[in-house]
Design a protein around this motif. Structure first.
Motif, PDB file in Angstrom:
ATOM      1  N   LEU A   1       0.872  -1.168   0.000  1.00  0.00           N
ATOM      2  CA  LEU A   1       0.000   0.000   0.000  1.00  0.00           C
ATOM      3  C   LEU A   1       0.911   1.221   0.000  1.00  0.00           C
ATOM      4  O   LEU A   1       1.551   1.533   1.006  1.00  0.00           O
ATOM      5  CB  LEU A   1      -0.930  -0.006   1.230  1.00  0.00           C
ATOM      6  CG  LEU A   1      -2.162  -0.907   1.081  1.00  0.00           C
ATOM      7  CD1 LEU A   1      -1.772  -2.376   1.164  1.00  0.00           C
ATOM      8  CD2 LEU A   1      -3.201  -0.596   2.139  1.00  0.00           C
TER       9      LEU A   1
ATOM     10  N   GLY B   1       3.982   9.092   1.130  1.00  0.00           N
ATOM     11  CA  GLY B   1       4.778   9.478   2.298  1.00  0.00           C
ATOM     12  C   GLY B   1       6.166   8.861   2.347  1.00  0.00           C
ATOM     13  O   GLY B   1       6.662   8.324   1.352  1.00  0.00           O
TER      14      GLY B   1
ATOM     15  N   SER C   1       5.934   4.216   3.524  1.00  0.00           N
ATOM     16  CA  SER C   1       5.547   3.059   2.709  1.00  0.00           C
ATOM     17  C   SER C   1       6.603   2.658   1.665  1.00  0.00           C
ATOM     18  O   SER C   1       6.787   1.453   1.454  1.00  0.00           O
ATOM     19  CB  SER C   1       4.159   3.241   2.098  1.00  0.00           C
ATOM     20  OG  SER C   1       3.991   4.500   1.549  1.00  0.00           O
TER      21      SER C   1
ATOM     22  N   ARG D   1      -9.658   3.611   6.284  1.00  0.00           N
ATOM     23  CA  ARG D   1      -8.610   2.590   6.309  1.00  0.00           C
ATOM     24  C   ARG D   1      -9.210   1.179   6.207  1.00  0.00           C
ATOM     25  O   ARG D   1      -8.599   0.281   5.627  1.00  0.00           O
ATOM     26  CB  ARG D   1      -7.742   2.730   7.550  1.00  0.00           C
ATOM     27  CG  ARG D   1      -6.969   4.048   7.555  1.00  0.00           C
ATOM     28  CD  ARG D   1      -5.855   4.055   8.561  1.00  0.00           C
ATOM     29  NE  ARG D   1      -4.839   3.077   8.199  1.00  0.00           N
ATOM     30  CZ  ARG D   1      -3.921   3.253   7.263  1.00  0.00           C
ATOM     31  NH1 ARG D   1      -3.875   4.384   6.595  1.00  0.00           N
ATOM     32  NH2 ARG D   1      -3.060   2.320   6.998  1.00  0.00           N
TER      33      ARG D   1
ATOM     34  N   ILE E   1       1.374  -5.195   2.481  1.00  0.00           N
ATOM     35  CA  ILE E   1       2.520  -4.540   3.128  1.00  0.00           C
ATOM     36  C   ILE E   1       2.151  -3.077   3.368  1.00  0.00           C
ATOM     37  O   ILE E   1       1.680  -2.404   2.441  1.00  0.00           O
ATOM     38  CB  ILE E   1       3.771  -4.585   2.220  1.00  0.00           C
ATOM     39  CG1 ILE E   1       4.121  -6.030   1.843  1.00  0.00           C
ATOM     40  CG2 ILE E   1       4.957  -3.882   2.879  1.00  0.00           C
ATOM     41  CD1 ILE E   1       5.078  -6.152   0.662  1.00  0.00           C
TER      42      ILE E   1
HETATM   43  P1  ATP Z   1       3.561   7.035   4.823  1.00  0.00           P
HETATM   44  O1  ATP Z   1       4.840   7.711   4.880  1.00  0.00           O
HETATM   45  O2  ATP Z   1       3.680   5.652   4.408  1.00  0.00           O
HETATM   46  O3  ATP Z   1       2.532   7.790   4.045  1.00  0.00           O
HETATM   47  P2  ATP Z   1       2.077   7.908   7.124  1.00  0.00           P
HETATM   48  O4  ATP Z   1       2.713   8.142   8.388  1.00  0.00           O
HETATM   49  O5  ATP Z   1       1.634   9.018   6.274  1.00  0.00           O
HETATM   50  O6  ATP Z   1       3.027   6.947   6.326  1.00  0.00           O
HETATM   51  P3  ATP Z   1      -0.639   6.900   7.096  1.00  0.00           P
HETATM   52  O7  ATP Z   1      -1.076   7.944   6.164  1.00  0.00           O
HETATM   53  O8  ATP Z   1      -1.352   6.702   8.362  1.00  0.00           O
HETATM   54  O9  ATP Z   1       0.896   6.926   7.438  1.00  0.00           O
HETATM   55  O10 ATP Z   1      -0.685   5.537   6.358  1.00  0.00           O
HETATM   56  C1  ATP Z   1      -0.227   4.356   6.915  1.00  0.00           C
HETATM   57  C2  ATP Z   1       0.017   3.368   5.814  1.00  0.00           C
HETATM   58  O11 ATP Z   1      -1.199   3.163   5.061  1.00  0.00           O
HETATM   59  C3  ATP Z   1       1.010   3.856   4.792  1.00  0.00           C
HETATM   60  O12 ATP Z   1       2.328   3.559   5.170  1.00  0.00           O
HETATM   61  C4  ATP Z   1       0.598   3.095   3.553  1.00  0.00           C
HETATM   62  O13 ATP Z   1       1.076   1.781   3.583  1.00  0.00           O
HETATM   63  C5  ATP Z   1      -0.924   3.068   3.682  1.00  0.00           C
HETATM   64  N1  ATP Z   1      -1.515   4.231   2.973  1.00  0.00           N
HETATM   65  C6  ATP Z   1      -1.835   5.436   3.452  1.00  0.00           C
HETATM   66  N2  ATP Z   1      -2.338   6.233   2.487  1.00  0.00           N
HETATM   67  C7  ATP Z   1      -2.343   5.507   1.355  1.00  0.00           C
HETATM   68  C8  ATP Z   1      -2.714   5.755   0.002  1.00  0.00           C
HETATM   69  N3  ATP Z   1      -3.192   6.926  -0.388  1.00  0.00           N
HETATM   70  N4  ATP Z   1      -2.557   4.758  -0.890  1.00  0.00           N
HETATM   71  C9  ATP Z   1      -2.060   3.557  -0.520  1.00  0.00           C
HETATM   72  N5  ATP Z   1      -1.679   3.275   0.731  1.00  0.00           N
HETATM   73  C10 ATP Z   1      -1.808   4.225   1.662  1.00  0.00           C
END
Ligand code: ATP
Ligand code: MG
Length: 392
Positions: free
Chosen positions: A183, A187, A190, A265, A285
């Motif tokens: 996913l 950011g 991921s 989520r 993942i």
């Molecule tokens: P990241 O740096 O991975 O964005 P984050 O601290 O911004 O981390 P969140 O936005 O809470 O974390 O998201 C947690 C996890 O959910 C992410 O690491 C990613 O694996 C998944 N995720 C979040 N937003 C998306 C998206 N738009 N598309 C796909 N996966 C997502």
């Protein structure tokens, strides 16, 4: 001079009966990567792969590339010579001085896996040490803390001489541990999570959720760039994109604001499971790190996890942000990750997100929308961008 690249295997040497399987995956991957730098031959024997350049091969570039191949723990440039003292001596006089420039002390280590070679290892060390001292008189021998170790290996088909080994990428050969669906947000975390699982041999596909027009074309471009930046590690990568706009609008219209992120989520997890089914991925993942944000507390993860019917790997779960950033910088995704584009998770963000949600209450909120219909409809928006491996 017959200069080659020597690649030492990592933990696959411990793989008993399955070792051939791991080795063939590793060699296939190494062949593919080395071919990007021109004509060459890749062979393996005795827990080592050798890359022998053909005409016009970019040895410099290939050497750096070999350091990114998962499953290798050490990579060195080496000279391949005949198994006789004359050729070994010539190598030590003519090639070694250029390799150990700047070193003041050295020692020699010799390994003789071909026991028919007339000198045993201590005798070979002594002879070679003397030859090096003759070639570079300013050097001194230091057997305890040498600046450089010159290694002579007498193997089955040839002798190899090398000075210094760079660290390999470690991990397991790509493809040796199944397929996983990453996913991928825009950011920092991921992409690191994807890299870490690829390092453990997982063949990675990526899934991104967007919320056009609340998220922009530029946000999408950013994720494509991130995916491209992962390809030096993952190889060719499919990036699937699903729009969650309708889901977010429905949540916004019908549910309590505090639950938006958690509800979204759960939708993401369901959609990820559907995509994982379609693309034959056995695990999901994510880049979650415990307690990093409201949706990553133990309680929040307990609310989102149950919708996944397969393992969710979260390699960053026990890492601090700083540790994640260090990896992100080292793999080259950090600069893109910090570009300031919105993510769908930051659209309709609650002012007071629930950090200790109760599943009961989340489910009650979820029932306020037609979650099955919305999920089905969102899945139909899936489209795929195929990203070819790029060379760093
Ligand atoms: P990241 O740096 O991975 O964005 P984050 O601290 O911004 O981390 P969140 O936005 O809470 O974390 O998201 C947690 C996890 O959910 C992410 O690491 C990613 O694996 C998944 N995720 C979040 N937003 C998306 C998206 N738009 N598309 C796909 N996966 C997502
Ligand atoms: Mg994010």
């Amino acid at each position: 001079m017959n200069e080659i690249i020597l690649c030492k295997y990592g933990e696959i040497v411990l793989k008993g009966a399955n070792r051939n399987y791991f080795e063939s995956l590793l060699i296939k991957e190494l062949r593919g990567r080395m071919a990007l730098y021109g004509k060459c031959e890749v062979n393996c024997s005795q827990s080592t792969a050798t890359v022998t350049p053909g005409d016009g091969f970019d040895l410099e570039g290939a050497f750096e590339e070999a350091k990114r191949v998962f499953g290798l723990v050490g990579v060195s440039r080496a000279l391949r010579v005949g198994k006789n003292l004359e050729e070994i001596g010539r190598g030590l006089r003519e090639w070694i001085p250029g390799q150990i420039r700047g070193a003041r002390t050295f020692k020699v280590e010799a390994k003789r896996s071909d026991k028919t070679f007339p000198l045993d290892s201590p005798a070979l060390c002594e002879v070679c040490g003397r030859l090096i001292l003759e070639a570079v008189p300013s050097l001194r021998v230091d057997v305890h803390h040498p600046d450089v170790v010159v290694r002579i290996e007498i193997r089955d088909t040839a002798a190899y001489i090398h000075a210094g080994q760079d660290k390999g990428a470690g991990g397991m050969p790509l493809g040796s541990n199944g397929r996983g669906l990453l996913l991928l947000s825009g950011g920092i975390d991921s992409p690191v999570a994807g890299y870490m699982m690829a390092k453990r041999g997982v063949r990675v596909e990526a899934l991104h959720f967007e919320s056009f027009p609340y998220t922009s074309e530029l946000a999408r471009e950013k994720v494509i760039t991130l995916a491209r930046e992962l390809t030096p590690y993952t190889g060719d990568l499919s990036l699937h994109i699903i729009s969650v706009t309708k889901i977010q609008e429905a949540l916004n219209a019908s549910c309590e604001e505090d639950y938006f992120t958690l509800l979204l989520r759960r939708f993401m997890m369901r959609l990820a499971v559907m995509a994982a089914d379609r693309f034959r991925c056995r695990a999901l993942i994510t880049g979650e790190s415990l307690g990093q944000v409201a949706s990553q507390t133990m309680e929040a993860i307990s609310v989102t996890d149950p919708v996944a019917d397969r393992p969710v790997f979260r390699p960053c779960i026990g890492m601090d942000k700083e540790e994640i950033i260090t990896i992100s910088r080292s793999i080259g995704t950090f600069e893109t990750s910090i570009e300031p584009y919105e993510d769908c998770c930051t659209v309709f963000t609650p002012r007071h997100p629930r950090t200790r949600p109760e599943l009961e209450k989340v489910l009650r909120q979820e029932e306020k929308v037609d979650w099955e219909g919305l999920t089905r409809e969102a899945f139909e928006t899936l489209n795929t961008v195929s990203i070819r491996r790029s060379v760093l």
